[in-house]
Design an enzyme around this catalytic site. Sequence first.
Site, PDB file in Angstrom:
ATOM      1  CG  ASP A 112      33.612  50.590  50.958  1.00 57.76           C
ATOM      2  OD1 ASP A 112      34.387  50.375  51.907  1.00 57.76           O
ATOM      3  OD2 ASP A 112      33.399  49.759  50.051  1.00 57.76           O
TER       4      ASP A 112
ATOM      5  CG  HIS B  14      35.174  46.602  51.587  1.00 60.76           C
ATOM      6  ND1 HIS B  14      34.744  47.429  50.571  1.00 60.76           N
ATOM      7  CD2 HIS B  14      35.889  45.627  50.986  1.00 60.76           C
ATOM      8  CE1 HIS B  14      35.182  46.973  49.414  1.00 60.76           C
ATOM      9  NE2 HIS B  14      35.881  45.874  49.640  1.00 60.76           N
TER      10      HIS B  14
ATOM     11  CB  SER C 146      38.279  46.101  47.404  1.00 59.61           C
ATOM     12  OG  SER C 146      36.969  45.673  47.204  1.00 59.61           O
TER      13      SER C 146
END
Length: 422
Positions: free
Chosen positions: A198, A167, A274
Site C-alpha cells: 500500500d 489506495h 491516508s
Amino acid sequence: MNDDTASGTWSWGAPADDTRKDADTVPVEIAVEAPPTSRPGRAQPTPPAPGRAAKGPNWFVVAVVAAVLGALVGGAVGSLVAGDAGTGDSAATSTPGTTATASGTSGQLARPNNIQDVLNKVQPGVVAIRTSAFTGGPGFDLGIAPLQGAGTGMILDTAGNILTNAHVVAGAQAIEVTLFGERTPRQATVVAADQGNDVAVIRLQDTSGLDGKPVELGTSATVRVGDDVVAIGNALALPGGPTVTEGIISALDRSIDQLSNLIQTDAAINHGNSGGPLVNTAGQVIGMNTAVAGQEAQNIGFAIAMDTVKPLLQNLINGQSAAPTAYLGVNTQTLTPAIRALQGYQAQAGAIVTEVGPNSPAAAAKLQADDVITRIDNQDITTADDVKTVVQSHKPGDKVKVVWMRGSEEHTQTVTLATRPS
C-alpha cells in the site's frame, strides 16, 4: 496476523455529510486473536456480556471518496483497498529524506515542549491530494462528473516525488496536489505503486519552490509504546489546510489485511489522512497513516512503519511498480490451544476463517466462516500469518490446493488465485 486477502462486510466509510448513507462494500482482511462466535456443531462459548457485540472490529483505510454527479450531490467519506496504478515519468532522482536514529528521549516519555515546533518542521512537506477517475464513454460525453477522492502525501525531494498510499491513487486518471500554504493545486502523475504494501510515489509536474519542504524520514525501529506522536493530514478533505492531532504509540507490530508491522496510535486519524505522516517529537516521520478501526472502536488508527516503506522508495521513484498481489479472499485468525479448547474445534492447528470475501476464489471454493485451513499448496498452515505468506508467494492465476476442516470433516479444493481487488 491476517491472511492475504480482502473480504466481508467492509463499508466505504462514514459519509462526510448526511446526503449519502449507503455505499458499496470493500473487502479488507484482518486476523485477530479473540475467539470467534460459535457455529452449529461446536461447543458453545460463553456469550458476550450484555450490550457488547460478538463480532470483531472493522478496519477502514482512510482515503476520502466523493461520488459527484453535477454540482448538487454531496461528498462521501470513503475507504479503499490498495490497488494497481499506472506509471508516469520514471526518471531516477536522488534518494528521498534522511534517516533518524531515535524516536524520542531514552528512558522517558518524550512529550513535545511545543507542538508548533514539530509542525513548523513537518507541515511544509505535507500535501493534500485530490484524484479523479472518469468512467469514459457516453457518461463522460454527457458531462457527468468523475468519481473524486482525496488523501494526503509527503514531499520526498525537490524533484517533486511525493509519498502516499497506493489506495489513494488507485485508478486515478487525474491527480491534483495542493501544497501547504498554497491555494492553486498542481498536477501530478503516478510514478509507481506497490499494491501489496500500500505504498505509491507520485510526481509533481511543477517542482518550483520545493526547497526546504521535503519531510525527514525517521526510523520506526526505535519507537516504543507510550512515545508521543503527531498525525497530520487532509482529514475529511476539509478546506483550510491540514488537520493536526496528537497522541501516543498505543501498540506495535499490528496486522490488518495484507499489511503487517503496523504502528497503532490513538492520535485521531480520519478518512483523508491516508498517506500522511505520523511523526515523533523531533519532527521525523516514523509512519504513514493508513487505516482506522471503525464501528465500536475509538482512537485506534494504524500507520505503515517507515522502516517498511523506505526500502521500497528507490524502486518506486525509478518507476518500478511491484507485481500484483495474489488474492484468496478470506479473513483468518490463528487457532490457538485456548480457542480450540473453548470453541471445540476438531482441527489440531490451523487458521480459522472468520470471513469470506464475496466473489472471491475462496467463495468459489465454498469455504465458509469457521472452517479451519490446515494446508495450502502442500504447506502446513498453523497460523493466520502462514496463509498470508503462502498465498503471497504465488502470482494471480496460480492454482493451489487448499485443505480445510469443517467440524470433523476434511475438505480439499483446488483454487485459482485472483488479483487483489482495488
